[in-house]
Write an enzyme that holds these catalytic residues in place. Structure first.
Site, mmCIF file in Angstrom:
data_model
loop_
_atom_site.group_PDB
_atom_site.id
_atom_site.type_symbol
_atom_site.label_atom_id
_atom_site.label_comp_id
_atom_site.label_asym_id
_atom_site.label_seq_id
_atom_site.Cartn_x
_atom_site.Cartn_y
_atom_site.Cartn_z
ATOM 1 C CE LYS A 94 38.777 44.326 26.933
ATOM 2 N NZ LYS A 94 39.382 44.882 28.098
ATOM 3 C CD GLU A 116 31.103 41.782 23.927
ATOM 4 O OE1 GLU A 116 30.852 41.357 22.785
ATOM 5 O OE2 GLU A 116 32.194 41.573 24.522
ATOM 6 C CB SER A 382 45.518 44.004 31.575
ATOM 7 O OG SER A 382 44.954 44.816 32.592
HETATM 8 C C1 LIG Z 1 38.908 44.905 29.465
HETATM 9 C C2 LIG Z 1 40.062 45.035 30.360
HETATM 10 C C3 LIG Z 1 40.266 44.171 31.454
HETATM 11 C C4 LIG Z 1 39.291 43.113 31.857
HETATM 12 O O1 LIG Z 1 39.063 42.109 30.954
HETATM 13 P P1 LIG Z 1 39.644 40.635 31.085
HETATM 14 O O2 LIG Z 1 38.918 39.878 30.044
HETATM 15 O O3 LIG Z 1 39.333 40.143 32.477
HETATM 16 O O4 LIG Z 1 41.097 40.706 30.857
HETATM 17 C C5 LIG Z 1 41.426 44.314 32.199
HETATM 18 N N1 LIG Z 1 42.318 45.286 31.922
HETATM 19 C C6 LIG Z 1 42.159 46.148 30.911
HETATM 20 C C7 LIG Z 1 43.185 47.183 30.668
HETATM 21 C C8 LIG Z 1 41.019 46.052 30.094
HETATM 22 O O5 LIG Z 1 40.861 46.925 29.079
#
Ligand SMILES: *Cc1c(COP(=O)(O)O)cnc(C)c1O
Length: 409
Positions: A94, A116, A382
């Site tokens: 993020k 948001e 992620s």
């Molecule tokens: C917010 C989040 C996601 C999902 O958001 P995308 O916009 O689809 O990437 C995925 N993994 C983590 C660790 C997140 O914090």
């Protein structure tokens, strides 16, 4: 209509048939200003230098790629590699986007930002980036989510943000977006920091741009470490920002399959999943056209996932284009499979993955055994799972997933 998937929407912000700006005129004016400022910024060497400096010295980029030797050995077949976005500042991808957007906010003369947040991850990243850049910060969060994700509310407040509960409707992410948009439109010194590759043009394009650093780094790193490209690149898909970020690096390599993994939740019936691309149909919400999960009246429907960061009833418009064009495939992984992957990665590699990312890991674990040993699967990890350990422990207590004893894989 022929579709070239080159990551660039047309003038009106359409990726093929999806995207656009389905908004009132007042909002369109703000979006057009934003679009012009964005293009100017990314063509300015000073802006790019400053962003790169923050990415490296503040967020900790580049994030490494890592070969999961133990996990790959245990399940057999293709090698599983991770792009370690979990190692970024605040533990997820993020921050790549919030640093870019907050820098743009300052450049545009804004003194305040609004965002948001659903699970709170984007809210925390926005609060940190705003603190760093001296911007006042307001975060809208559904009141239901504020209770569910209490620790992230504390984090945001400690970082100096004002957290406002959205009360209307289901009191979750959708309502938080609506209220954040209203505040943005009413205040010329405000900048709206949007958290995923969704929303009206230019947001999907902008978020893609700031997240594409993931794919650019990953492609080069894989070539350096393995001398070739992966057979497939996998990422979980909520709104689709971490997925489009890594896909962007491999878009022009047709031999690399792109696989987006949606939350299959508890099953395919309405209300039990958040698999917008796999199970939804095209529609319009939050100012853009894409696949969505709808209720009986065609409105944004109820969604569910074990991971709070994936339960959004629509998805970024570029993913809709990639699906229709066949350039990317989208599959779903259910709660149970994601939890199993959470434990497998933790036990074999000593890495606690976010429950969101566990969905992508689970799909790689499904695919690998059917592939030759020399093939490579690259998974975008992620985020880290520290935020999820209490929830997982609770699920173990309830018997939803088998308790793993110490020493047991
Ligand atoms: C917010 C989040 C996601 C999902 O958001 P995308 O916009 O689809 O990437 C995925 N993994 C983590 C660790 C997140 O914090």
């Amino acid at each position: 209509m022929s579709q070239k998937c080159d990551g660039k929407p047309d003038e009106a912000g359409f990726f093929g048939n999806y995207g656009g700006q389905y908004v009132p005129d007042q909002l369109r004016t703000r979006l057009d200003e934003l679009g012009s400022a964005f293009f100017e910024a990314i063509n300015d060497a000073a802006f790019n230098r400053e962003l790169q400096y923050l990415e490296s010295h503040y967020a900790g980029r580049p994030s490494p790629v890592f070969y999961c030797r133990n996990l790959s050995g245990a399940i057999g077949g293709a090698q599983i590699w991770l792009k370690r976005e979990d190692l970024n500042h605040l533990g997820a991808h993020k921050i790549n986007n919030t640093l870019g957007q907050c820098l743009l906010a300052k450049r545009m003369g804004a003194t305040r930002v609004v965002a948001e947040t659903g699970a709170g991850q984007h809210g925390v990243a926005t609060a940190a980036s705003a603190a760093l850049m001296g911007l006042e910060c307001t975060i809208f969060m559904g009141e239901v989510d504020m209770r569910r994700q209490h620790l992230n509310v504390i984090r945001m407040e400690m970082l100096g943000a004002r957290v406002v509960g959205a009360k209307s409707g289901q009191a979750t992410l959708k309502e938080a977006v609506d209220e954040a948009l209203d505040l943005w439109v009413s205040d010329p010194k405000m900048f709206y920091v949007l958290g995923s590759a969704v929303g009206p043009h230019p947001y999907p394009l902008m978020v893609r741009h700031f997240q594409s650093v993931i794919g650019k780094e990953a492609r080069q790193q894989m070539l350096e470490e393995t001398g070739r490209l992966p057979s497939a690149c996998l990422a979980c898909v909520g709104g689709g920002s971490n997925a489009i970020g890594i896909f962007a690096g491999f878009m022009d390599d047709p031999e690399v399959r792109l696989i987006g993994v949606e939350p299959g939740g508890r099953g395919n019936s309405y209300g039990e999943h958040a698999a917008s691309l796999c199970l939804g149909t095209p529609g319009i919400m939050h100012g853009f056209k894409s696949y969505m999960v709808k209720d009986d009246h065609g409105e944004p429907g109820e969604v569910y996932s074990i991971s709070a960061g994936l339960d959004y009833p629509s998805v970024g418009p570029e993913h809709a284009q990639l699906k229709d064009a066949g350039r990317a495939q989208y599959v779903s992984i259910n709660d149970k499979e994601a939890l199993d992957a959470f434990f497998l990665l933790s036990r074999h590699e000593g890495i606690l993955p976010a429950l969101e990312s566990s969905h992508a890991v689970a799909e790689a674990i499904k695919m690998a055994p059917g592939m030759p040993k020399g093939d490579i699967l690259l998974v975008n990890l992620s985020g880290r799972g520290d935020k999820d350990v209490e929830q997982v422990a609770e699920l173990v207590r309830k018997g939803f997933v088998e308790a793993k004893k110490p020493g047991c894989k």
